[in-house]
Design an enzyme around this catalytic site. Structure first.
Site, PDB file in Angstrom:
ATOM      1  N   SER A  48       0.799  -1.228   0.000  1.00 47.24           N
ATOM      2  CA  SER A  48       0.000   0.000   0.000  1.00 47.24           C
ATOM      3  C   SER A  48       0.829   1.274   0.000  1.00 47.24           C
ATOM      4  O   SER A  48       0.318   2.342  -0.335  1.00 47.24           O
ATOM      5  CB  SER A  48      -0.938   0.015   1.215  1.00 47.24           C
ATOM      6  OG  SER A  48      -0.202  -0.093   2.426  1.00 47.24           O
ATOM      7  N   ASP A 356      -3.627   8.004   7.890  1.00 50.46           N
ATOM      8  CA  ASP A 356      -4.735   7.203   8.410  1.00 50.46           C
ATOM      9  C   ASP A 356      -4.321   6.223   9.500  1.00 50.46           C
ATOM     10  O   ASP A 356      -5.065   5.304   9.820  1.00 50.46           O
ATOM     11  CB  ASP A 356      -5.391   6.439   7.263  1.00 50.46           C
ATOM     12  CG  ASP A 356      -4.394   5.543   6.524  1.00 50.46           C
ATOM     13  OD1 ASP A 356      -3.212   5.507   6.927  1.00 50.46           O
ATOM     14  OD2 ASP A 356      -4.786   4.882   5.539  1.00 50.46           O
ATOM     15  N   HIS A 359      -0.531   4.869   6.751  1.00 54.73           N
ATOM     16  CA  HIS A 359       0.119   5.462   5.593  1.00 54.73           C
ATOM     17  C   HIS A 359       0.431   6.943   5.828  1.00 54.73           C
ATOM     18  O   HIS A 359      -0.067   7.534   6.787  1.00 54.73           O
ATOM     19  CB  HIS A 359      -0.772   5.285   4.358  1.00 54.73           C
ATOM     20  CG  HIS A 359      -1.265   3.880   4.183  1.00 54.73           C
ATOM     21  ND1 HIS A 359      -2.530   3.478   4.577  1.00 54.73           N
ATOM     22  CD2 HIS A 359      -0.647   2.778   3.696  1.00 54.73           C
ATOM     23  CE1 HIS A 359      -2.682   2.186   4.322  1.00 54.73           C
ATOM     24  NE2 HIS A 359      -1.550   1.730   3.800  1.00 54.73           N
TER      25      HIS A 359
END
Length: 390
Positions: A48, A356, A359
């Site tokens: 991610s 968040d 990240h």
């Protein structure tokens, strides 16, 4: 017969000197050559930290407020805006990478992004819905790359739109191959209630599998590799909230020392792995990038660099770190028959580091990119635009 200790010390000293001579010669060659690398394409593999839409194309979009800063709507990234890989592409005047799994509106002329959020190096014996780990592990991404290369060659021969949307055959050997993966392999152990020592014990296997993928890409013609190490996991609200540690295990920056120590162990072993790969792949230019040091420096000196709240998430729903695993960024609830956003963005993401809880914000990603692009945190210490040199 044992050798005198002063001879052993002397040999170690000479080995150290010779290694520095080798590095110096590399730098001299690069300076004499002087030409910047002209990468016509980028192929990215990862998780991610560099996923530009792979997971969301397969399993549903990242909800608002993801994407609010730059794209002004969700754009497949788990951030308020762009990622480091976006800035890498931009630095070479290339378009942002389309995700391999995204079949709508994608243009792969100048590269492909095979990364998916939740990806690991090793396959996980679980499902995305049980654990959050993607089924698209690094070996799968490697197979996708191989298939993409073979099918692109055939499709381009058909002409028409295929020649406009797929890379030229020679781009696969001239491209930059970027890797940012490993974070989820570490957290997977903690999810299984392993100790830090137990997590460390399987790191060699993770890196053996990582090496196999690098060799596979090399056999497919890849020659320029840009490899990020893993960041300071102990500074992420996700880890701090889910796996609390005692106060004496929290450092002056608010990060959990045990998790960061495991990340550093992983990175040392990764660097050793890269050194071995250089010996095995003589035509490869492999750059190891210490993003851990850059990210930790940013979090530790947030105010100095124009940021604030180093380990507090910008987008979340309350708690000490503004992170709630049951209500992550973008979570909603129904009130009076209407869907209401409860895990909201902070007022100004541009001064925050963590987006968040897992990240980074676009502002942090850009700051990190600026630090690593000039080669200050690379081994060998060559800038990004010289990453084809070896």
């Amino acid at each position: 017969m044992m050798r005198p200790s002063y001879l052993i010390v002397g040999e170690k000293k000479w080995r150290h000197i010779l290694s520095w001579i080798a590095i110096s010669m590399t730098l001299v060659v690069a300076v004499v050559d002087g030409r910047e690398c002209s990468f016509p394409a980028i192929f990215n593999l990862g998780d991610s930290n560099s996923d530009t839409g792979g997971l969301t194309a397969a399993f549903g979009p990242a909800p608002p407020p993801n994407g609010i800063t730059f794209f002004h709507s969700p754009a497949g990234r788990f951030s308020d805006g762009r990622l480091i890989i976006d800035f890498i592409a931009q630095s070479f005047d290339l378009p942002y990478l389309s995700a391999y799994l995204d079949s709508v509106g994608s243009n792969f002329t100048h590269g492909v992004n095979f990364a998916t959020a939740g990806s690991t190096v090793r396959r996980q014996n679980t499902t995305l819905f049980q654990s959050g780990y993607s089924p698209i592990s690094l070996d799968v991404q490697s197979v996708q790359l191989s298939e993409f290369k073979a099918r692109s060659k055939l499709a381009r021969k058909r002409g028409s739109v295929f020649r406009e949307l797929l890379p030229k055959e020679e781009y696969f050997s001239e491209a930059l191959y970027t890797f940012d993966i490993g974070q989820n392999d570490i957290t997977a152990g903690y999810k299984l209630n392993m100790t830090s020592e137990q997590v460390k014990a399987y790191v060699p296997d993770v890196l053996t599998q990582f090496s196999n993928v690098i060799r596979n890409v090399y056999e497919e013609g890849g020659r320029s590799f840009w490899i990020h190490n893993t960041g300071p996991l102990g500074c992420l609200p996700y880890m701090l909230d889910r796996y609390p540690v005692s106060s004496d295990q929290i450092d002056k920056s608010g990060c959990a020392k045990p998790f960061n120590q495991v990340a550093q162990y992983f990175n040392r072993k990764l660097k050793d792995t890269v050194m071995q790969l250089r010996k095995q792949l003589p035509e490869a230019a492999i750059t190891y990038v210490d993003v851990y040091r850059v990210k930790y420096s940013l979090i530790s000196n947030a105010q100095k660099y124009g940021f604030k709240d180093g380990v507090i998430a910008c987008c979340g729903e309350g708690g000490k770190y503004n992170y709630n695993n049951a209500a992550r960024c973008g979570a909603t609830k129904v009130e009076n028959g209407k869907k209401v956003l409860i895990a909201k963005s902070c007022k100004d993401p541009s001064v925050r580091i963590i987006w968040d809880g897992i990240h980074y914000t676009e502002a942090a990603n850009y700051w990190i990119f600026q630090q690593i692009a000039n080669g200050s945190f690379s081994d060998p210490p060559l800038p990004l635009n010289m990453a084809c040199k070896f």
